[in-house]
Design a protein around this motif. Structure first.
Motif, short mmCIF file in Angstrom:
data_model
loop_
_atom_site.label_atom_id
_atom_site.label_comp_id
_atom_site.label_asym_id
_atom_site.label_seq_id
_atom_site.Cartn_x
_atom_site.Cartn_y
_atom_site.Cartn_z
N GLN A 117 -3.14 -3.24 0.40
CA GLN A 117 -2.74 -2.51 -0.82
C GLN A 117 -1.25 -2.67 -1.14
O GLN A 117 -0.79 -2.19 -2.17
CB GLN A 117 -3.04 -1.02 -0.69
N TRP A 118 -0.50 -3.31 -0.22
CA TRP A 118 0.94 -3.40 -0.45
C TRP A 118 1.23 -4.23 -1.70
O TRP A 118 0.56 -5.23 -1.96
CB TRP A 118 1.63 -4.06 0.76
N PHE A 119 2.22 -3.82 -2.44
CA PHE A 119 2.73 -4.52 -3.64
C PHE A 119 1.70 -4.59 -4.78
O PHE A 119 1.82 -5.43 -5.66
CB PHE A 119 3.25 -5.92 -3.27
N HIS A 120 0.69 -3.70 -4.74
CA HIS A 120 -0.22 -3.62 -5.88
C HIS A 120 0.27 -2.57 -6.89
O HIS A 120 -0.07 -2.62 -8.06
CB HIS A 120 -1.64 -3.25 -5.42
N PHE A 121 1.06 -1.61 -6.38
CA PHE A 121 1.63 -0.54 -7.21
C PHE A 121 0.55 0.17 -8.04
O PHE A 121 0.78 0.56 -9.17
CB PHE A 121 2.74 -1.08 -8.13
N ALA A 122 -0.66 0.30 -7.45
CA ALA A 122 -1.79 0.87 -8.20
C ALA A 122 -1.79 2.40 -8.17
O ALA A 122 -2.19 3.04 -9.14
CB ALA A 122 -3.11 0.34 -7.66
N THR A 123 -1.35 3.01 -7.06
CA THR A 123 -1.30 4.47 -6.98
C THR A 123 0.14 4.88 -6.67
O THR A 123 0.93 4.06 -6.19
CB THR A 123 -2.22 4.99 -5.84
N GLU B 201 1.06 4.03 -3.14
CA GLU B 201 1.27 2.58 -2.95
C GLU B 201 2.64 2.18 -3.48
O GLU B 201 3.29 1.29 -2.93
CB GLU B 201 0.19 1.79 -3.68
N CYS B 202 3.08 2.84 -4.56
CA CYS B 202 4.41 2.55 -5.12
C CYS B 202 5.49 2.87 -4.11
O CYS B 202 6.40 2.06 -3.86
CB CYS B 202 4.66 3.37 -6.39
N VAL B 203 5.40 4.08 -3.50
CA VAL B 203 6.43 4.48 -2.52
C VAL B 203 6.47 3.47 -1.37
O VAL B 203 7.54 2.97 -1.01
CB VAL B 203 6.15 5.89 -1.94
N VAL B 204 5.29 3.16 -0.82
CA VAL B 204 5.24 2.27 0.35
C VAL B 204 5.76 0.88 -0.04
O VAL B 204 6.58 0.29 0.68
CB VAL B 204 3.80 2.21 0.92
N ILE C 39 15.14 9.21 0.02
CA ILE C 39 14.68 9.96 -1.16
C ILE C 39 13.23 9.58 -1.49
O ILE C 39 12.39 10.45 -1.75
CB ILE C 39 15.62 9.73 -2.37
N LEU C 40 12.92 8.28 -1.43
CA LEU C 40 11.54 7.83 -1.70
C LEU C 40 10.57 8.48 -0.72
O LEU C 40 9.49 8.92 -1.10
CB LEU C 40 11.45 6.31 -1.58
N GLY C 41 10.97 8.55 0.57
CA GLY C 41 10.11 9.16 1.59
C GLY C 41 9.79 10.60 1.26
O GLY C 41 8.66 11.06 1.46
#
Ligand code: HEM
Length: 148
Positions: A76-82, A85-88, A137-139
């Motif tokens: 799911q990495w770099f799909h930015f679907a949820t 997933e965006c944060v990770v 901050i993202l975490g």
């Protein structure tokens, strides 16, 4: 390993990594630049490297592990679907840029650090510090369901 234990290790790593870089950027770098002293910077780097690098490695391991716990695996990495997933994916992108800055510093600057190279070294340090703060901050968004 329980998720809570992973999170505690992750947070300890973040404290060491971000804290160390803030001390370097705010507490040490201005004096290094003022006195044009590579030695002052190298003294800190030599001591900090021994705990800073293991802290970063621990954060990567626990971070990826926790991401899997949240159902965000490598497929799911770099799909930015949820939002999660965006944060990770953003964290992994920022991690890659941190590694590139570290490689550049270790290959081109640190082996022969002269006073002339101090401003570009300072640029590297400030970028890695800001990236660390953004990763922290993202975490913090994860507990609210992720960013964006
Ligand atoms: C400089 C590097 C990093 C810093 C400073 C950092 C910092 C943080 C912080 C402060 C939290 C907040 C936890 C909370 O809300 O209590 C967090 C959570 C998290 N981080 Fe990182 N992190 C870093 C690298 C990574 C990496 C490489 C990953 C892997 C993709 C990652 C994945 C996560 C996940 C999944 C969480 C959520 C944990 C939870 O709340 O259960 N982090 N991080």
């Amino acid at each position: 390993m329980p998720h809570h234990l992973l999170l505690i290790i992750h947070l300890l790593g973040a404290a060491i990594w971000v804290g160390g870089h803030l001390v370097l950027s705010i507490g040490i770098l201005p004096e290094v630049l003022k006195k044009k002293s590579p030695e002052l910077l190298l003294n800190f780097e030599r001591k900090y490297e021994k705990i800073g690098m293991p802290a970063l490695v621990l954060m990567v391991v626990t971070g990826i592990w926790m991401a899997y716990n949240y159902g965000v695996g490598s497929s799911q990495w770099f799909h930015f679907a949820t939002p999660l997933e965006c944060v990770v994916s953003l964290k992994l992108t920022l991690l890659l840029s941190t590694v590139l800055f570290a490689l550049s510093a270790n290959i081109f600057l640190l082996p022969n650090l002269t006073p002339k190279k101090l401003p570009i070294m300072a640029f590297h340090i400030i970028c890695v510090t800001l990236i660390g703060v953004v990763m922290l901050i993202l975490g913090s968004f994860v507990r609210y369901g992720g960013a964006f």
